[in-house]
Design an enzyme around this catalytic site. Structure first.
Site, mmCIF file in Angstrom:
data_model
loop_
_atom_site.group_PDB
_atom_site.id
_atom_site.type_symbol
_atom_site.label_atom_id
_atom_site.label_comp_id
_atom_site.label_asym_id
_atom_site.label_seq_id
_atom_site.Cartn_x
_atom_site.Cartn_y
_atom_site.Cartn_z
ATOM 1 N N MET A 1 -0.335 95.437 53.916
ATOM 2 C CA MET A 1 0.710 96.557 53.448
ATOM 3 C C MET A 1 1.019 97.886 54.124
ATOM 4 O O MET A 1 1.971 98.306 54.544
ATOM 5 C CB MET A 1 0.351 96.770 51.894
ATOM 6 C CG MET A 1 0.493 95.505 50.940
ATOM 7 S SD MET A 1 1.944 94.740 50.708
ATOM 8 C CE MET A 1 2.839 95.819 49.940
ATOM 9 N N SER B 1 5.982 96.430 45.215
ATOM 10 C CA SER B 1 6.246 94.935 45.523
ATOM 11 C C SER B 1 6.987 94.786 46.818
ATOM 12 O O SER B 1 8.051 95.477 47.002
ATOM 13 C CB SER B 1 7.061 94.451 44.232
ATOM 14 O OG SER B 1 7.094 93.197 44.208
ATOM 15 N N GLY C 1 5.389 92.659 49.430
ATOM 16 C CA GLY C 1 4.420 91.719 50.305
ATOM 17 C C GLY C 1 4.619 92.242 51.621
ATOM 18 O O GLY C 1 5.065 93.076 52.106
ATOM 19 N N LYS D 1 4.405 98.005 37.097
ATOM 20 C CA LYS D 1 3.848 97.034 38.209
ATOM 21 C C LYS D 1 3.037 95.969 37.672
ATOM 22 O O LYS D 1 2.910 94.714 37.963
ATOM 23 C CB LYS D 1 3.313 97.846 39.407
ATOM 24 C CG LYS D 1 2.618 96.849 40.489
ATOM 25 C CD LYS D 1 3.797 96.033 41.190
ATOM 26 C CE LYS D 1 3.372 95.126 42.253
ATOM 27 N NZ LYS D 1 2.386 94.727 42.755
ATOM 28 N N GLU E 1 5.150 87.593 37.441
ATOM 29 C CA GLU E 1 4.894 86.763 38.764
ATOM 30 C C GLU E 1 4.101 85.430 38.423
ATOM 31 O O GLU E 1 4.364 84.316 39.050
ATOM 32 C CB GLU E 1 4.396 87.762 39.717
ATOM 33 C CG GLU E 1 4.030 87.373 41.200
ATOM 34 C CD GLU E 1 3.735 88.481 42.013
ATOM 35 O OE1 GLU E 1 4.203 89.416 42.392
ATOM 36 O OE2 GLU E 1 2.359 88.477 42.461
HETATM 37 N N1 LIG Z 1 -0.888 91.940 50.171
HETATM 38 C C1 LIG Z 1 0.173 92.165 49.101
HETATM 39 O O1 LIG Z 1 1.014 91.454 49.132
HETATM 40 C C2 LIG Z 1 0.163 93.250 48.048
HETATM 41 C C3 LIG Z 1 -0.956 94.089 48.122
HETATM 42 N N2 LIG Z 1 -0.594 95.316 47.082
HETATM 43 C C4 LIG Z 1 -2.002 95.994 47.120
HETATM 44 O O2 LIG Z 1 -1.818 97.027 48.205
HETATM 45 C C5 LIG Z 1 -3.115 97.564 48.238
HETATM 46 C C6 LIG Z 1 -3.604 97.203 49.729
HETATM 47 O O3 LIG Z 1 -3.320 95.736 50.005
HETATM 48 P P1 LIG Z 1 -3.502 95.068 51.238
HETATM 49 O O4 LIG Z 1 -2.643 95.876 52.216
HETATM 50 O O5 LIG Z 1 -3.180 93.694 51.172
HETATM 51 O O6 LIG Z 1 -5.155 95.061 51.695
HETATM 52 P P2 LIG Z 1 -5.586 94.710 52.933
HETATM 53 O O7 LIG Z 1 -7.086 94.327 52.488
HETATM 54 O O8 LIG Z 1 -4.913 93.999 53.837
HETATM 55 O O9 LIG Z 1 -5.884 96.213 53.623
HETATM 56 C C7 LIG Z 1 -6.604 97.150 52.883
HETATM 57 C C8 LIG Z 1 -7.037 98.319 54.165
HETATM 58 O O10 LIG Z 1 -7.874 99.257 54.005
HETATM 59 C C9 LIG Z 1 -8.789 99.653 54.685
HETATM 60 N N3 LIG Z 1 -9.747 100.099 54.061
HETATM 61 C C10 LIG Z 1 -10.890 99.688 53.237
HETATM 62 N N4 LIG Z 1 -11.526 100.598 52.800
HETATM 63 C C11 LIG Z 1 -11.265 101.982 53.350
HETATM 64 C C12 LIG Z 1 -11.485 103.254 53.298
HETATM 65 N N5 LIG Z 1 -12.528 103.600 52.565
HETATM 66 N N6 LIG Z 1 -11.073 103.986 54.167
HETATM 67 C C13 LIG Z 1 -10.144 103.836 54.801
HETATM 68 N N7 LIG Z 1 -9.698 102.488 54.889
HETATM 69 C C14 LIG Z 1 -10.026 101.538 54.435
HETATM 70 C C15 LIG Z 1 -9.069 98.035 55.186
HETATM 71 O O11 LIG Z 1 -9.937 98.381 56.577
HETATM 72 C C16 LIG Z 1 -7.779 97.500 55.353
HETATM 73 O O12 LIG Z 1 -7.400 97.797 56.582
HETATM 74 C C17 LIG Z 1 -4.130 96.600 47.411
HETATM 75 O O13 LIG Z 1 -4.478 97.675 46.001
HETATM 76 C C18 LIG Z 1 -3.396 95.506 46.879
HETATM 77 O O14 LIG Z 1 -3.493 95.014 45.909
HETATM 78 C C19 LIG Z 1 0.463 95.472 46.469
HETATM 79 C C20 LIG Z 1 1.499 94.729 46.584
HETATM 80 C C21 LIG Z 1 1.370 93.511 47.437
HETATM 81 O O1 LIG Z 2 0.951 92.702 44.020
HETATM 82 C C1 LIG Z 2 0.855 91.593 44.701
HETATM 83 C C2 LIG Z 2 2.469 90.978 44.784
HETATM 84 O O2 LIG Z 2 3.312 91.399 43.932
HETATM 85 C C3 LIG Z 2 -0.061 91.103 45.431
HETATM 86 O O3 LIG Z 2 0.290 90.168 46.372
HETATM 87 C C4 LIG Z 2 -0.991 90.782 44.753
HETATM 88 O O4 LIG Z 2 -2.349 90.435 45.353
HETATM 89 C C5 LIG Z 2 -0.745 89.589 43.612
HETATM 90 O O5 LIG Z 2 -1.648 89.428 42.722
HETATM 91 P P1 LIG Z 2 -2.843 88.485 42.500
HETATM 92 O O6 LIG Z 2 -3.539 88.791 43.769
HETATM 93 O O7 LIG Z 2 -3.416 88.669 41.084
HETATM 94 O O8 LIG Z 2 -2.165 87.077 42.700
#
Ligand SMILES: NC(=O)C1=CN([C@@H]2O[C@H](COP(=O)(O)OP(=O)(O)OC[C@H]3O[C@@H](n4cnc5c(N)ncnc54)[C@H](O)[C@@H]3O)[C@@H](O)[C@H]2O)C=CC1
Ligand SMILES: O=C(CO)[C@H](O)[C@H](O)COP(=O)(O)O
Length: 340
Positions: free
Chosen positions: A11, A120, A122, A188, A195
Site C-alpha cells: 500500500m 480502501s 488495495g 473502514k 467486504e
Molecule cells: N494490502 C491491502 O489490500 C490493504 C492493506 N491495508 C492496511 O494497510 C497497512 C499496510 O498494508 P500493506 O501495505 O498491505 O502491508 P505490507 O506488509 O505489504 O507492508 C508493510 C510495510 O511496513 C514495513 N514495516 C514493518 N514494520 C516497520 C517499522 N517498524 N518501521 C518501518 N517500516 C516497517 C514493512 O517492511 C513493509 O514494507 C495494514 O494495516 C493493512 O491492513 C489497507 C487497505 C488495503
Molecule cells: O482492507 C483491506 C481491503 O479493503 C485489506 O486487503 C485487508 O487485509 C482485507 O481484510 P482481511 O485481511 O481481513 O481479509
C-alpha cells in the site's frame, strides 16, 4: 505539500508514488532499505533511520503510517520523542478504532495531533485512487486535504455514479471526514465487514454453479446426498469464467469484486493455486463485536467471518463431536467420503 510516509509495502509505496505524481514532496521510511530505491528514483527523499527521516520533514510535520496494525503503537512510541508540538501522525492502515481513541488522547496530551484514515483500494489504488474514510479534528483534517484529494480517485473516477451530494461534500471525490478520532477506522471496519459478506456471497453462488453437474457424476456424490438427489436436475456443466464475465455486463450483481473474481477465474477456472484457507486480519471480528455491542443483528456478515474460521479447519473438531453424538444416540456410522 510535504508528507512523510512510513511503511512502503503493497500500500504505502503505491500511495507515495501516486502523491509524487500529483506534485507532493515525499520523505519515506521503512525498515527494508530496498523498498525505498524505486521511490527515491522518482524523487522521494528516504532513510531507514527514523531520526534522520524526521529531520527531513518541515514543521508542522505530517507523518503517514502505512504499517501492519500490530506495529503501529511501537512506531508511534519511537516517533513521539522526535516530534514537536503541532506535528501530525496519520494512521492509514487497518487499526482498530478503540486504539485510535486511546492514541489520540495520549498524543493530544503531548501537543500532537492524530488522524485515523481507513484506506480502501488495495494494490489497484495507484491507478484507480484510494477511498479514504477519515477521523480526527476538523482543522487538522482540512490542513491535510491536499493529500487526501490527491490519494482519492477524484471527480473523474470512471466508476463513480452520479451522487445526490454533488458540490456539498468531498464524498463525491472519494474521501470523507467521517467524524472525531476513531470514526475513520470505524467506517473502514464496517466496510471490511461488508467486504467479507460480499465475498462470501459470490463464493457460495459460484460453488452452487460449479456443482450443478453433480447428476452427471453420481459415482462421486457424497453418500449422504445420493438418496436425495434427482440426477436429472443437475446436468449442467457451467463455464464459470464466462458466467462471471457475463454478470459483469449490466447485471444487478456487477461490482469491482466480481471484476476481480472474473479475472481470477479467467486465469485459472479451477483456482488450483489456492487451498481455500482464508485468513482474516481483524476487521470482520471487530465488525461483529460492534454489532454485538449495539445489539444489531448481522447474520450475513457474522456468518461470512465464521466461514473463514471453518476454511482453516477450525470446525473439524466440532464436526467430529457431531458425528460422535449421532453415533451415540442413534448408532449412526459416519458414511465414507466421496471418491475424488
Ligand atoms: N494490502 C491491502 O489490500 C490493504 C492493506 N491495508 C492496511 O494497510 C497497512 C499496510 O498494508 P500493506 O501495505 O498491505 O502491508 P505490507 O506488509 O505489504 O507492508 C508493510 C510495510 O511496513 C514495513 N514495516 C514493518 N514494520 C516497520 C517499522 N517498524 N518501521 C518501518 N517500516 C516497517 C514493512 O517492511 C513493509 O514494507 C495494514 O494495516 C493493512 O491492513 C489497507 C487497505 C488495503
Ligand atoms: O482492507 C483491506 C481491503 O479493503 C485489506 O486487503 C485487508 O487485509 C482485507 O481484510 P482481511 O485481511 O481481513 O481479509
Amino acid at each position: 505539500m510535504q508528507l512523510g510516509m512510513i511503511g512502503l509495502g503493497r500500500m504505502g509505496a503505491n500511495m507515495a508514488e501516486r502523491l509524487m505524481k500529483r506534485g507532493h514532496a515525499l520523505v519515506v521510511n521503512d525498515t527494508r532499505a530496498e523498498s525505498m530505491v524505486e521511490l527515491q528514483k522518482q524523487g522521494a527523499t528516504g532513510t531507514v533511520v527514523l531520526k534522520e527521516f524526521v529531520a527531513l520533514l518541515t514543521k508542522p510535520r505530517a507523518v503517514w503510517l502505512m504499517l501492519p496494525a500490530a506495529v503501529v503503537d511501537k512506531v508511534i512510541a519511537q516517533l513521539v520523542p522526535l516530534l514537536d508540538e503541532g506535528d501530525i501522525i496519520i494512521d492509514g492502515g487497518n487499526s482498530y478504532y478503540h486504539d485510535d481513541i486511546r492514541r489520540a488522547g495520549e498524543l493530544k496530551a503531548k501537543g500532537l495531533h492524530y488522524v485515523d484514515v481507513g484506506t480502501s483500494g488495495g494494490v489497484f489504488g495507484l491507478e484507480r485512487g484510494y477511498c479514504l474514510m477519515i477521523g480526527g479534528e476538523k482543522p487538522v483534517v482540512e490542513h491535510l486535504s491536499p493529500i487526501f484529494a490527491s490519494l482519492a480517485p477524484g471527480g473523474n473516477d470512471v466508476n463513480a455514479q452520479p451522487v445526490a451530494v454533488a458540490g456539498k461534500s468531498t464524498s463525491e471525490l472519494g474521501y470523507l471526514h467521517c467524524g472525531a478520532n476513531g470514526a475513520g477506522h470505524f467506517v473502514k471496519m464496517v466496510h471490511n465487514g461488508i467486504e467479507y459478506g460480499l465475498m462470501a456471497a459470490y463464493a457460495e453462488g459460484l460453488n452452487i454453479l460449479r456443482n450443478a453437474d453433480i447428476g452427471l457424476r453420481t459415482h462421486e456424490v457424497d453418500a449422504e446426498t445420493t438418496p436425495l438427489l434427482h440426477p436429472e436436475h443437475y446436468q449442467y456443466s457451467f463455464n464459470l469464467p464466462d458466467i462471471a464475465e457475463v454478470w459483469r455486463r449490466g447485471s444487478v450483481i456487477s461490482s469491482w469484486l466480481l471484476d476481480l473474481t472474473a479475472d481470477a477465474l479467467q486465469d485459472d477456472p479451477t483456482l488450483s493455486n489456492f487451498q481455500g484457507r482464508v485468513s482474516d486480519s481483524g476487521e470482520g471480528r471487530w465488525t461483529a463485536i460492534a454489532a454485538i455491542d449495539e445489539a444489531v443483528p448481522t447474520p450475513v456478515l457474522s456468518a461470512a467471518l465464521q466461514e473463514r474460521f471453518s476454511s482453516r479447519g477450525n470446525a473439524d473438531f466440532a464436526n467430529k463431536v457431531l458425528s460422535a453424538m449421532r453415533s451415540e444416540f442413534g448408532g449412526h456410522a459416519e458414511k465414507p467420503a466421496p471418491k475424488s
